[in-house]
Design a protein around this motif. Structure first.
Motif, PDB file in Angstrom:
ATOM      1  N   LEU A  70      -7.408   1.600  -7.792  1.00  0.00           N
ATOM      2  CA  LEU A  70      -7.520   3.125  -7.936  1.00  0.00           C
ATOM      3  C   LEU A  70      -6.407   3.645  -6.915  1.00  0.00           C
ATOM      4  O   LEU A  70      -5.979   5.062  -7.327  1.00  0.00           O
ATOM      5  CB  LEU A  70      -8.830   3.682  -7.391  1.00  0.00           C
ATOM      6  CG  LEU A  70      -9.788   3.622  -8.781  1.00  0.00           C
ATOM      7  CD1 LEU A  70     -10.918   3.918  -8.427  1.00  0.00           C
ATOM      8  CD2 LEU A  70      -9.243   4.709 -10.038  1.00  0.00           C
ATOM      9  N   LEU A  76     -13.612   6.235  -8.542  1.00  0.00           N
ATOM     10  CA  LEU A  76     -12.624   7.121  -8.983  1.00  0.00           C
ATOM     11  C   LEU A  76     -12.608   8.407  -8.236  1.00  0.00           C
ATOM     12  O   LEU A  76     -11.919   8.800  -7.724  1.00  0.00           O
ATOM     13  CB  LEU A  76     -12.956   7.300 -10.528  1.00  0.00           C
ATOM     14  CG  LEU A  76     -11.884   8.625 -11.034  1.00  0.00           C
ATOM     15  CD1 LEU A  76     -10.463   8.318 -10.945  1.00  0.00           C
ATOM     16  CD2 LEU A  76     -12.381   9.064 -12.373  1.00  0.00           C
ATOM     17  N   SER A  97     -11.747   7.945  -4.568  1.00  0.00           N
ATOM     18  CA  SER A  97     -10.417   7.157  -4.023  1.00  0.00           C
ATOM     19  C   SER A  97      -9.413   8.126  -3.678  1.00  0.00           C
ATOM     20  O   SER A  97      -9.360   9.293  -4.175  1.00  0.00           O
ATOM     21  CB  SER A  97      -9.774   6.596  -5.551  1.00  0.00           C
ATOM     22  OG  SER A  97      -9.525   7.480  -6.479  1.00  0.00           O
ATOM     23  N   PHE A 121      -7.811   5.456 -17.535  1.00  0.00           N
ATOM     24  CA  PHE A 121      -7.337   4.589 -16.764  1.00  0.00           C
ATOM     25  C   PHE A 121      -7.761   3.222 -17.140  1.00  0.00           C
ATOM     26  O   PHE A 121      -6.950   2.047 -16.996  1.00  0.00           O
ATOM     27  CB  PHE A 121      -8.422   4.716 -15.354  1.00  0.00           C
ATOM     28  CG  PHE A 121      -8.136   3.781 -13.990  1.00  0.00           C
ATOM     29  CD1 PHE A 121      -6.761   3.731 -13.662  1.00  0.00           C
ATOM     30  CD2 PHE A 121      -8.870   2.934 -13.806  1.00  0.00           C
ATOM     31  CE1 PHE A 121      -6.648   3.009 -12.475  1.00  0.00           C
ATOM     32  CE2 PHE A 121      -8.717   2.163 -12.771  1.00  0.00           C
ATOM     33  CZ  PHE A 121      -7.521   1.953 -12.337  1.00  0.00           C
ATOM     34  N   ALA A 181      -1.783   3.776 -10.620  1.00  0.00           N
ATOM     35  CA  ALA A 181      -3.008   4.311 -11.002  1.00  0.00           C
ATOM     36  C   ALA A 181      -2.909   5.887 -10.863  1.00  0.00           C
ATOM     37  O   ALA A 181      -3.285   6.764 -11.740  1.00  0.00           O
ATOM     38  CB  ALA A 181      -4.145   4.053 -10.179  1.00  0.00           C
TER      39      ALA A 181
END
Lengths: 321, 174
Positions: B101, A52, A55, B164, B106
């Protein structure tokens, strides 16, 4: 998310932030190594958090959120106790309450437990109305058991595919056990395909279901999503079309689907068994809408697509090059 | 990247099998691919052993994961160049977390979660990740302690991860 996993994620977040600094003290370095080695789940949580953090999607989202007006906050459902945990707690509290009632009334609890066995003959999907008001369509050759208690509705899908339209009940949960994975629902409509190769596919048409595949693997699937579990591998399925799976009406939607899977579907419907002369043919991929209630038409379509031939050989259809 | 600080004493041996397993798990969680995880773990291990000869390594796992990060980027680039299928969301069987992602969906989920956060928390995260400001600098600007800054980031990240997970389909644990 169980409180335990929440703590792991929180630690992972702390480490991800620390790792993005320019200097890490030797104490923290040693602490990180210790944390990583204490539990394999720490690595996984750290990997997800790092994914995360690193990214491009996160960067884009930060840019976007910085440029846009804030949204009203939603009621916080990020408590360590997720809906699933809360639901479970409530269910067990209810179960306890119901149990007390049962013991208060001099009644053998066996009298309160219904067991029903359902089977659909090969080649013929069947619809069942369950006593709780739910409806199940079971594919040809499908086998399932239902166990109804005052505090739960438990289905064991032994074989085949089943489409569930579950009557909503506040107190009794509805769960489906597929051996390698379990699905837990509130009020919802979903399809489960338990294939002969051990693969399990779940598609949700309405509501929300929780899927557990053991070893701490769990997912929450909202309407319009689906999941296929084959051993360690998991992939998401494309959004289902319509309000029920196509096979219920005698159709099958293939999308880069292996021929072997199409044949498995056919064999649930077809009175005459379909076989492949060469198992390798099963790996060919097909896309499109097939009317599996008419097996011969499907075989014709398949033959045209891949330049194959098929013939009726005694009690089965044989497909070959 | 915080890596070289204090070395283990030379006589101390690393538990290489455990390190290899951790790298495999790390790469598999992010890519969903066992084959890539095996290759990268092997590669990282060789580099670590070589580096350890010449350098003091503070956190062997921090270094291992960082090398793995870089190798994953390289491998992805190479595969995209070879196959050319940039549009495929998930070209392999298992969904890759890294690819998911970066998807538009996302970004929407993360962005909407960020916009629902307390403004201060959002600001802290934007400064830390987007502008690469240190916790101390952010704390000075916003009149709070570095610890409070860290808390905002931690809490924000956990919220984002959960948003998420809630929005879609994502393996939790393995």
């Amino acid at each position: 998310m169980p409180p335990e996993l929440y703590t792991v994620d929180r630690m992972a977040a702390i480490w991800v932030e620390r790792m993005s600094r320019s200097v890490l003290s030797s104490e923290l370095a040693a602490e990180f190594d210790r944390w990583i080695t204490t539990d394999p789940r720490h690595v996984e949580s750290y990997a997800r958090m790092q994914a995360l953090w690193q990214s491009d999607g996160f960067e884009d989202a930060l840019q976007e959120a910085g440029d846009s007006p804030p949204l009203p906050a939603v009621p916080n459902d990020n408590d360590p106790l997720s809906w699933l945990a809360r639901h479970r707690m409530m269910a067990s509290a209810m179960a306890a309450a119901v149990l007390c009632l049962i013991f208060a009334v001099p009644l053998a609890s066996n009298l309160l437990i219904d067991r029903v066995h359902y089977e659909a003959r090969k080649g013929e999907a069947r619809q069942f109305a369950l006593v709780d008001g739910s409806h199940v369509t079971l594919s040809g050759g499908g086998v399932m058991d239902l166990r109804l208690t005052p505090w739960s509705r438990e289905v064991k899908l032994e074989k085949g595919e089943a489409f569930f339209d579950v009557a909503h009940e506040k107190i009794r949960s509805f769960s489906v056990d597929m051996g390698t994975a379990q699905v837990e629902v509130l009020g919802t409509a979903f399809d489960i395909d338990r294939r002969s190769d051990g693969t399990v596919a779940v598609q949700v048409f309405r509501g929300l279901v929780g899927v557990h595949a053991g070893a701490g693997r769990q997912w929450r699937l909202p309407a319009g999503t689906g999941l296929e579990i084959a051993g360690d591998r998991v992939r998401s399925l494309p959004e289902p079309i319509g309000s029920a799976p196509a096979w219920v009406d005698g159709w099958y939607d293939a999308m880069d689907t292996p021929v072997s899977q199409l044949i498995e579907q056919l064999n649930r419907v077809s009175a005459t068994r379909v076989t492949l002369a060469d198992p390798a043919l099963g790996n060919l991929l097909v896309s499109g809408r097939y009317q599996i209630s008419k097996p011969e038409a499907v075989l014709d379509a398949l033959a045209v697509t891949y330049n194959l031939t098929w013939r009726k050989a005694g009690d089965h259809y044989a497909i070959s090059r | 990247m915080p890596i070289t600080t204090k070395a283990k004493s030379p006589g101390e041996l690393e538990d290489w099998p455990a390190i290899r397993e951790a790298i495999r798990r790390y790469v598999r969680t992010r890519t969903g691919r066992a084959d890539m995880a095996d290759d990268i773990a092997q590669d990282v291990l060789l580099r670590l052993i070589a580096l350890r000869e010449t350098q003091a390594i503070g956190s062997i796992f921090a270094l291992a994961f960082r090398i793995a990060d870089n190798l994953m980027v390289d491998t992805n680039r190479r595969e995209i160049r070879q196959s050319g299928d940039l549009d495929e969301d998930w070209p392999c069987d298992a969904p890759s977390l890294d690819r998911v992602l970066d998807s538009r969906r996302a970004v929407e989920v993360l962005s909407s979660c960020l916009r629902r956060m307390p403004p201060l928390r959002r600001e802290v995260i934007i400064r830390r990740r987007l502008r690469q400001e240190s916790c101390r600098a952010i704390g000075n600007d916003l009149s709070m302690s570095s610890k409070a800054v860290e808390k905002h980031i931690t809490r924000g990240l956990v919220d984002l991860r959960q948003a998420f997970e809630r929005a879609g389909i994502e393996p939790v644990g393995e």
